[in-house]
Design a protein around this motif. Sequence first.
Motif, PDB file in Angstrom:
ATOM      1  N   GLN A 197      13.978  48.416  78.721  1.00 26.46           N
ATOM      2  CA  GLN A 197      12.847  48.078  79.580  1.00 26.46           C
ATOM      3  C   GLN A 197      12.585  46.575  79.566  1.00 26.46           C
ATOM      4  O   GLN A 197      12.359  45.961  80.610  1.00 26.46           O
ATOM      5  CB  GLN A 197      11.604  48.850  79.141  1.00 26.46           C
ATOM      6  N   ILE A 198      12.623  45.974  78.389  1.00 30.20           N
ATOM      7  CA  ILE A 198      12.391  44.525  78.285  1.00 30.20           C
ATOM      8  C   ILE A 198      13.512  43.766  78.991  1.00 30.20           C
ATOM      9  O   ILE A 198      13.254  42.809  79.734  1.00 30.20           O
ATOM     10  CB  ILE A 198      12.240  44.103  76.811  1.00 30.20           C
ATOM     11  N   ASN A 199      14.754  44.195  78.796  1.00 28.21           N
ATOM     12  CA  ASN A 199      15.881  43.544  79.478  1.00 28.21           C
ATOM     13  C   ASN A 199      15.767  43.692  80.991  1.00 28.21           C
ATOM     14  O   ASN A 199      16.096  42.771  81.736  1.00 28.21           O
ATOM     15  CB  ASN A 199      17.214  44.105  78.989  1.00 28.21           C
ATOM     16  N   TRP A 200      15.288  44.864  81.455  1.00 29.13           N
ATOM     17  CA  TRP A 200      15.100  45.051  82.889  1.00 29.13           C
ATOM     18  C   TRP A 200      14.094  44.029  83.414  1.00 29.13           C
ATOM     19  O   TRP A 200      14.309  43.419  84.458  1.00 29.13           O
ATOM     20  CB  TRP A 200      14.620  46.475  83.193  1.00 29.13           C
ATOM     21  N   THR A 205       3.254  36.137  76.224  1.00 31.30           N
ATOM     22  CA  THR A 205       3.685  37.337  76.937  1.00 31.30           C
ATOM     23  C   THR A 205       3.959  38.450  75.941  1.00 31.30           C
ATOM     24  O   THR A 205       4.736  38.273  75.002  1.00 31.30           O
ATOM     25  CB  THR A 205       4.935  37.055  77.781  1.00 31.30           C
ATOM     26  N   VAL A 206       3.317  39.583  76.160  1.00 32.90           N
ATOM     27  CA  VAL A 206       3.481  40.755  75.303  1.00 32.90           C
ATOM     28  C   VAL A 206       4.028  41.892  76.159  1.00 32.90           C
ATOM     29  O   VAL A 206       3.522  42.157  77.244  1.00 32.90           O
ATOM     30  CB  VAL A 206       2.144  41.178  74.653  1.00 32.90           C
ATOM     31  N   PHE A 207       5.064  42.540  75.649  1.00 32.51           N
ATOM     32  CA  PHE A 207       5.670  43.696  76.309  1.00 32.51           C
ATOM     33  C   PHE A 207       5.219  44.947  75.570  1.00 32.51           C
ATOM     34  O   PHE A 207       5.378  45.021  74.356  1.00 32.51           O
ATOM     35  CB  PHE A 207       7.198  43.617  76.257  1.00 32.51           C
ATOM     36  N   THR A 208       4.688  45.907  76.291  1.00 31.63           N
ATOM     37  CA  THR A 208       4.285  47.174  75.686  1.00 31.63           C
ATOM     38  C   THR A 208       5.143  48.279  76.266  1.00 31.63           C
ATOM     39  O   THR A 208       5.177  48.464  77.484  1.00 31.63           O
ATOM     40  CB  THR A 208       2.799  47.479  75.949  1.00 31.63           C
ATOM     41  N   ARG A 253       7.079  40.672  71.524  1.00 33.04           N
ATOM     42  CA  ARG A 253       7.020  39.351  72.146  1.00 33.04           C
ATOM     43  C   ARG A 253       8.126  38.513  71.544  1.00 33.04           C
ATOM     44  O   ARG A 253       8.746  38.892  70.533  1.00 33.04           O
ATOM     45  CB  ARG A 253       5.665  38.693  71.978  1.00 33.04           C
ATOM     46  N   PHE A 254       8.385  37.373  72.164  1.00 35.66           N
ATOM     47  CA  PHE A 254       9.399  36.475  71.638  1.00 35.66           C
ATOM     48  C   PHE A 254       8.738  35.500  70.673  1.00 35.66           C
ATOM     49  O   PHE A 254       7.668  34.963  70.954  1.00 35.66           O
ATOM     50  CB  PHE A 254      10.082  35.708  72.771  1.00 35.66           C
ATOM     51  N   ASP A 255       9.376  35.264  69.520  1.00 36.20           N
ATOM     52  CA  ASP A 255       8.846  34.279  68.578  1.00 36.20           C
ATOM     53  C   ASP A 255       9.290  32.880  69.005  1.00 36.20           C
ATOM     54  O   ASP A 255       9.947  32.703  70.026  1.00 36.20           O
ATOM     55  CB  ASP A 255       9.245  34.617  67.133  1.00 36.20           C
TER      56      ASP A 255
END
Length: 155
Positions: free
Chosen positions: A57-60, A131-134, A142-144
């Motif tokens: 999902q995050i890659n999409w 940016t937070v992905f749920t 999120r990315f560090d």
Amino acid sequence: MKMKNKKILLTICLVISVLMANLVWRSLRPADIIAVHQDDDYSSVLVRNFPISDRGQINWWLKNKDMLKSRYGIPRPSSHGNFTIIFWDFGDGYKEEGKYDRLCFNDMKGPVNCIEKEAIFSVDNSPNLGTVFTVYDGGDYRFDKNGELIEIHIE
């Protein structure tokens, strides 16, 4: 090995093969965007065949965020930079409000302007967290600072 044991083993192998084929088939189907509804800095994207895994999902999102911006104009951040995009399973399509707790869209004429509330994935942006992905039925990520995707725990 007895004939009964061979049949049981063959049945188990067949069931596992069907499940694996189904998983591969589901993971290779492209996601379909059915509609996008906008309400200020909040966007609802109705989808079918969305990736199953958290990483998928995050890659999409990473692969398609530019297309979403150019084609649908999302995200539309507020003056403070906040935005929320929620991807909803379109399921059986639009329905009448009728049932308790359906999500209805004011930018459509009723009575058939609601969906079942089946959130799949969201992208939230704020000055505090970035940016937070749920991933619903999954985790928050999120990315560090090093660009590594990390799971976070939001209270």
